[in-house]
Design an enzyme around this catalytic site. Structure first.
Site, PDB file in Angstrom:
ATOM      1  CG  ASP A 113      -2.204   0.792   0.978  1.00  0.00           C
ATOM      2  OD1 ASP A 113      -2.244   1.560  -0.003  1.00  0.00           O
ATOM      3  OD2 ASP A 113      -3.146   0.692   1.792  1.00  0.00           O
ATOM      4  CG  ASP A 148      -5.943   5.563  -2.786  1.00  0.00           C
ATOM      5  OD1 ASP A 148      -4.791   5.294  -2.390  1.00  0.00           O
ATOM      6  OD2 ASP A 148      -6.967   5.096  -2.260  1.00  0.00           O
ATOM      7  N   GLY A 221     -11.640   3.635   1.127  1.00  0.00           N
ATOM      8  CA  GLY A 221     -12.477   4.483   1.979  1.00  0.00           C
ATOM      9  C   GLY A 221     -13.573   3.721   2.708  1.00  0.00           C
TER      10      GLY A 221
HETATM   11  N1  GUN Z   1      -6.334   1.009   3.175  1.00  0.00           N
HETATM   12  C1  GUN Z   1      -7.587   1.078   3.678  1.00  0.00           C
HETATM   13  N2  GUN Z   1      -8.329   1.940   2.954  1.00  0.00           N
HETATM   14  C2  GUN Z   1      -7.544   2.421   1.992  1.00  0.00           C
HETATM   15  C3  GUN Z   1      -7.756   3.361   0.923  1.00  0.00           C
HETATM   16  O1  GUN Z   1      -8.824   3.913   0.729  1.00  0.00           O
HETATM   17  N3  GUN Z   1      -6.672   3.582   0.093  1.00  0.00           N
HETATM   18  C4  GUN Z   1      -5.465   2.964   0.284  1.00  0.00           C
HETATM   19  N4  GUN Z   1      -4.473   3.223  -0.573  1.00  0.00           N
HETATM   20  N5  GUN Z   1      -5.263   2.114   1.280  1.00  0.00           N
HETATM   21  C5  GUN Z   1      -6.281   1.832   2.117  1.00  0.00           C
END
Ligand code: GUN
Length: 719
Positions: A113, A148, A221
């Site tokens: 992430d 994002d 989100g």
């Molecule tokens: N991890 C939990 N929610 C999100 C999100 O909306 N975007 C990203 N990049 N990681 C997340």
């Protein structure tokens, strides 16, 4: 010695094979049940099977060693946070020097992430969108995530529009930075607004990079919704986003990792999950189960056990020191999570994922509320993206399946049953002529009640007797999910309903009967209600003729119902029909004009075409062969669905090889996965016939895997 997860023997699992260069980033659908699918995503560190959970590994705090996940639990991919690695100098240096796989000691696929979640929790991050993608690329990540803009559910519409737009603005530069080697997640934001989720799905799904577009679409989100158990809104968002996402990419529910949610999310088309729940809950002395969460405090026995807990008592675990206790509970939690996903995959394989979701919906009031809402959507879809996805889900379900269909309060909302009922309501027609060769309109309905399947044993004699008495009778059988034509008596789900014996004794009142007859277009006819007596010792003289007529009606009705063949056309094709029967007196091979045209399927009541049947059905076609993007004619009986092939594939498919995605140039919109189809060339000439494994929409996108499982090539004889 107390066995612990640490001292159990483990086998050494070999490192994965990198995927073939041309397969990098491709998603293959192996098996489906409605929107749920078993897929394979191909990466440089092996291909992994979905639906799956990416366990979250905190590189600073490894509750379970990634190597252990690979060896012991068969975890094929995990997720970690590139922003956390980037922020810690020691981790950054090591990962830049040796790569993220060495840093974590994990040989499978590593997903990362980007720091968006940290920006949601802490307000901001110290890294730019391109910088964090470049960093993920440089440390050798398999699937990275662009930065994002997190859209919280409580944000204003304007703020959420901004999050969708800004995320889309960053998409192309992020793909460019990822280059050819790293795959990238393209998150879908939009808060609770269905139209924004659909818009975001379309925007992110449509971005083309120099090498490829995004290869996975996480739904972002949604963590606040899961924390507040707002599951109805969660599933609405999933449906809305899926309405506009390309179907050849896995969908990931960001931050979703409670096993409770897997069956329903999977049934709606979620392919990937990620969560640190297994470790976080363990640190908080909580155990995951498929039905919810249980506190360790106060337990005398395990309400749900696992390999990790087997042979030790809750008391023994409570007396462990903090690290040991949270480790053993984390192992348990991960095992339960993995087992529930295996259960979901098995349910997809056996066509029962919706039933599993139905069972799990009783685990919590919030989940039940979400499920009841989903059922409403299936029954009466909203205008808009959620309803669009619900309709697509129903249309993608194979209406037939073997095995029992358990009766229950929710049965009529199961998508494959709704699909079958819709086919019955739109495609079934009363016979055009009768066993005595007359062809006047029907005179009455004979409704068989109080009889259990197989109705060919329990009710055939009564049907024959009433047809002899009045040839212009339409014979129907009453079932707990509505009346069906007797000619479909061996078709699932009706003939496979399971439940207490007295479910067949249900006698419906006149109003209920009139309503279901109206659904079949039979509202105006008088009804003779019949409870069959035992068969008479001597059948009437005309019994043989009536039976042959019923057999032919059965084939005509199935061709109409399952293949959209016009009943008049089906009558022509079955002219002079004869059938070989099994030892249990069921039709097995159907011949017409001296050729084997099809075989009824004994397991689910469907039909398997023979090559001659496929030829005759193709000759009956009036419309041009399908092309992607072209609308089909707006009629009910548009003929058996076809898949058109590009020229290169014709010699292979013509000899009986399967149709592979990427070689398809069009598919009729009414094609149903699991039901017969023809494979034709660009002039409509028959190349083969078989069973489609994907919907027409999916065929337009997928580039790997089997599109049509071919039964017979039309050019076999030419060898
Ligand atoms: N991890 C939990 N929610 C999100 C999100 O909306 N975007 C990203 N990049 N990681 C997340």
């Amino acid at each position: 010695m107390t066995p612990t997860p640490r001292n159990r023997a483990v086998s050494t699992r070999p490192d994965p094979e990198p995927c073939r260069e041309q397969d990098l980033g491709l998603f293959e659908v192996k098996k489906r049940d409605g929107a749920a699918r078993i897929g394979r995503l191909h990466t440089r560190h092996g291909s992994f099977t979905t639906p799956m959970l990416l366990p979250v590994v905190n590189p600073n705090l490894r509750t379970i060693e990634p190597r252990d996940m690979w060896e012991r639990y068969g975890v094929e991919a995990l997720i970690t946070n590139s922003y956390v690695i980037w922020k810690h100098e020691n981790l950054r240096e090591k990962s830049l020097a040796d790569g993220v796989h060495a840093l974590l000691d994990f040989p499978g696929a590593v997903v990362t992430d980007s720091g968006t979640f940290q920006s949601y929790v802490y307000g901001d991050v110290e890294v730019g969108p391109e910088e964090i993608v470049a960093f993920q690329r440089d440390i050798g990540v398999d699937i990275g995530t662009m930065l994002d803009v997190f859209g919280r559910p409580d944000m204003s519409r304007e703020q959420l529009e901004h999050s969708v737009e800004q995320t889309a603005v960053r998409a192309a530069p992020s793909l460019a930075e990822a280059g050819g080697g790293m795959l990238l997640n393209g998150p879908v934001q939009g808060g609770l607004h269905h139209d924004l989720r659909a818009q975001a799905g379309g925007l992110m799904g449509g971005v083309e990079g120099e090498h490829r577009g995004f290869c996975v679409h996480p739904i972002g989100g949604i963590v606040p919704l899961m924390e507040q158990q707002r599951y109805r809104e969660l599933f609405a968002i999933l449906l809305a986003a899926r309405s506009a996402l390309p179907p050849d990419r896995p969908v990931h529910l960001f931050g979703c990792g409670h096993p409770l949610l897997f069956p329903m999310a999977t049934a709606l088309g979620a392919d990937l999950f990620d969560s640190a729940a297994y470790a976080l809950f363990a640190r908080d002395d909580r155990l995951l189960t498929p039905n919810g969460t249980v506190k360790l405090a106060g337990l005398e026995e395990w309400p749900f056990t696992s390999n990790a807990l087997f042979g030790i008592t809750p008391e023994q675990v409570r007396s462990m020191d903090d690290d040991e206790r949270s480790e053993i509970l984390a192992h348990h939690n991960l095992e339960v999570t993995q087992a529930e996903l295996a259960r979901c995959r098995e349910a997809i394989r056996s066509g029962t994922i919706w039933q599993l979701a139905e069972q799990r919906s009783h685990s919590s009031p919030q989940l039940r509320e979400a499920f009841v809402w989903l059922q409403d959507q299936m029954d009466d879809p909203d205008d808009g993206p959620v309803g669009e996805s619900a309709l697509r889900l129903i249309a993608s379900c194979d209406p037939l399946r073997d095995g029992g269909e358990p009766l229950g309060d929710d049965i009529e909302f199961r998508p494959h049953i709704l699909h079958m009922q819709a086919l019955l309501a739109t495609r079934w027609r009363p016979p055009g002529s009768w066993w005595d060769s007359t062809s006047e309109p029907p005179a009455r309905i004979v409704l068989i009640e109080g009889a259990a399947p197989p109705w060919r044993n329990s009710a055939l004699h009564a049907v024959v007797q009433h047809l002899v008495e009045e040839p212009r009778s339409i014979a129907l059988v009453s079932t707990p999910i509505g009346p069906i034509p007797f000619t479909l008596e061996d078709v699932s789900p009706w003939c496979h309903l399971t439940g207490p014996d007295d479910m067949w004794l249900g006698i419906y009142d006149d109003d209920e009967i009139s309503e279901s007859l109206r659904d079949l277009g039979l509202g105006d006819l008088p009804v003779t209600r019949v409870m069959p007596d035992p068969p008479p010792p001597d059948p009437p003289d005309q019994a043989g003729t009536v039976r042959e007529w019923l057999d032919r009606c059965s084939i005509v009705d199935k061709l109409a119902l399952l293949c959209a063949v016009h009943p008049l056309e089906a009558c022509k094709i079955t002219e002079g029909m004869s059938a070989r029967r099994s030892r249990t007196d069921r039709m097995v091979n159907v011949h017409a004009e001296a050729a084997h045209i099809l075989s009824p399927r004994l397991t689910d009541g469907g039909i398997s075409l023979a090559l001659e049947g496929a030829r005759r059905l193709n000759q009956a076609h009036r419309s041009p062969p399908p092309e992607f993007g072209m609308e089909g004619p707006d009629e009910v009986f548009v003929g058996i669905p076809r898949v058109s092939l590009i020229d290169d594939a014709i010699p292979f498919v013509g000899k009986g090889r399967n149709v592979i995605h990427g070689y398809v140039s069009g598919a009729d919109p009414h094609l149903i996965p699991g039901q017969p189809c023809l494979v034709v060339d660009s002039h409509g000439g028959l190349v083969a016939h078989g069973t489609p494994l994907a919907t027409p929409f999916e065929m337009a996108f997928l580039r790997k895997g089997i599109a049509v499982k071919v039964r017979d090539g039309a050019m076999r004889d030419a060898e």
